[in-house]
Design a protein around this motif. Structure first.
Motif, PDB file in Angstrom:
ATOM      1  N   TRP A 279       0.845  -1.184   0.000  1.00 50.31           N
ATOM      2  CA  TRP A 279       0.000   0.000   0.000  1.00 50.31           C
ATOM      3  C   TRP A 279       0.886   1.241   0.000  1.00 50.31           C
ATOM      4  N   ALA A 280       0.407   2.293  -0.653  1.00 53.04           N
ATOM      5  CA  ALA A 280       1.084   3.583  -0.575  1.00 53.04           C
ATOM      6  C   ALA A 280       0.808   4.195   0.788  1.00 53.04           C
ATOM      7  N   LEU A 281       1.803   4.837   1.365  1.00 54.93           N
ATOM      8  CA  LEU A 281       1.646   5.533   2.643  1.00 54.93           C
ATOM      9  C   LEU A 281       1.599   7.025   2.365  1.00 54.93           C
ATOM     10  N   GLU A 282       0.672   7.688   3.021  1.00 54.39           N
ATOM     11  CA  GLU A 282       0.613   9.142   2.879  1.00 54.39           C
ATOM     12  C   GLU A 282       0.255   9.766   4.218  1.00 54.39           C
ATOM     13  N   SER A 283       0.601  11.022   4.368  1.00 54.47           N
ATOM     14  CA  SER A 283       0.304  11.772   5.580  1.00 54.47           C
ATOM     15  C   SER A 283      -1.204  11.998   5.679  1.00 54.47           C
ATOM     16  N   ARG A 284      -1.765  11.709   6.842  1.00 53.00           N
ATOM     17  CA  ARG A 284      -3.195  11.966   7.043  1.00 53.00           C
ATOM     18  C   ARG A 284      -3.513  13.445   6.918  1.00 53.00           C
ATOM     19  N   GLY A 285      -2.604  14.278   7.394  1.00 52.74           N
ATOM     20  CA  GLY A 285      -2.864  15.714   7.407  1.00 52.74           C
ATOM     21  C   GLY A 285      -2.724  16.392   6.065  1.00 52.74           C
ATOM     22  N   THR A 286      -1.740  15.962   5.275  1.00 50.27           N
ATOM     23  CA  THR A 286      -1.439  16.682   4.033  1.00 50.27           C
ATOM     24  C   THR A 286      -1.639  15.864   2.770  1.00 50.27           C
ATOM     25  N   GLY A 287      -1.724  14.541   2.897  1.00 51.18           N
ATOM     26  CA  GLY A 287      -1.807  13.690   1.713  1.00 51.18           C
ATOM     27  C   GLY A 287      -0.460  13.468   1.052  1.00 51.18           C
TER      28      GLY A 287
END
Length: 155
Positions: A39-47
């Motif tokens: 899975w790709a990981l991304e910041s919850r706050g900024t994407g």
């Protein structure tokens, strides 16, 4: 991420854009075929893209078999707990959704950061399980450690 020599320090040479794109296409196809993968990981706050984490079938030819948990983060995401959070989520998915009895993780002997994450997520190492990766040429990246987590034994 795959072109960054520091990110690739324990993985081998940096990848070209085409090599990285081919790797993503392969991972997507494997995910579609198996129902699990990366899975790709991304910041919850900024994407913002942080990297990847997931479960993968151990490659044939290795001295062990099973499902492997792993992560790879962009350098700016190091040291913020993302690998630990993602690793715990991957273990939970593997044990709870896939019903796996055991999940493995391996890395080079010199990759102390990933080994620390493995310990933080409750995995254990038996030095007798350490191995030489047959897919890697002779050199410092060939000698690897193996960690294990068993269903029901996590923290």
């Amino acid at each position: 991420m795959n072109a960054d020599p520091e990110v690739r320090e324990h993985l081998g040479e940096p990848l070209t854009r085409k090599q990285s794109d081919d790797e993503v296409a392969r991972m997507r196809a494997e995910f579609d075929a198996r129902g699990f993968g990366w899975w790709a990981l991304e910041s919850r706050g900024t994407g913002e893209f942080l990297g990847r984490a997931g479960l993968d079938a151990v490659d044939g030819g290795m001295p062990f078999a099973g499902v492997d948990v792993g992560w790879r983060l962009v350098r700016s995401a190091w040291g913020h707990g993302y690998a630990t959070e993602a690793g715990l989520a991957c273990l939970a998915f593997g044990f709870e959704s896939l019903g796996l009895p055991e999940i493995l993780a391996s890395t080079t002997v010199g990759n102390l950061r990933s080994q620390a994450v493995m310990r933080r997520i409750g995995m254990t190492r038996n030095p007798a399980d350490d191995f030489e990766d047959p897919s890697v040429p002779e050199g410092p990246l060939r000698r690897c450690v193996l960690y294990r987590a068993r269903a029901g034994s996590r923290r």
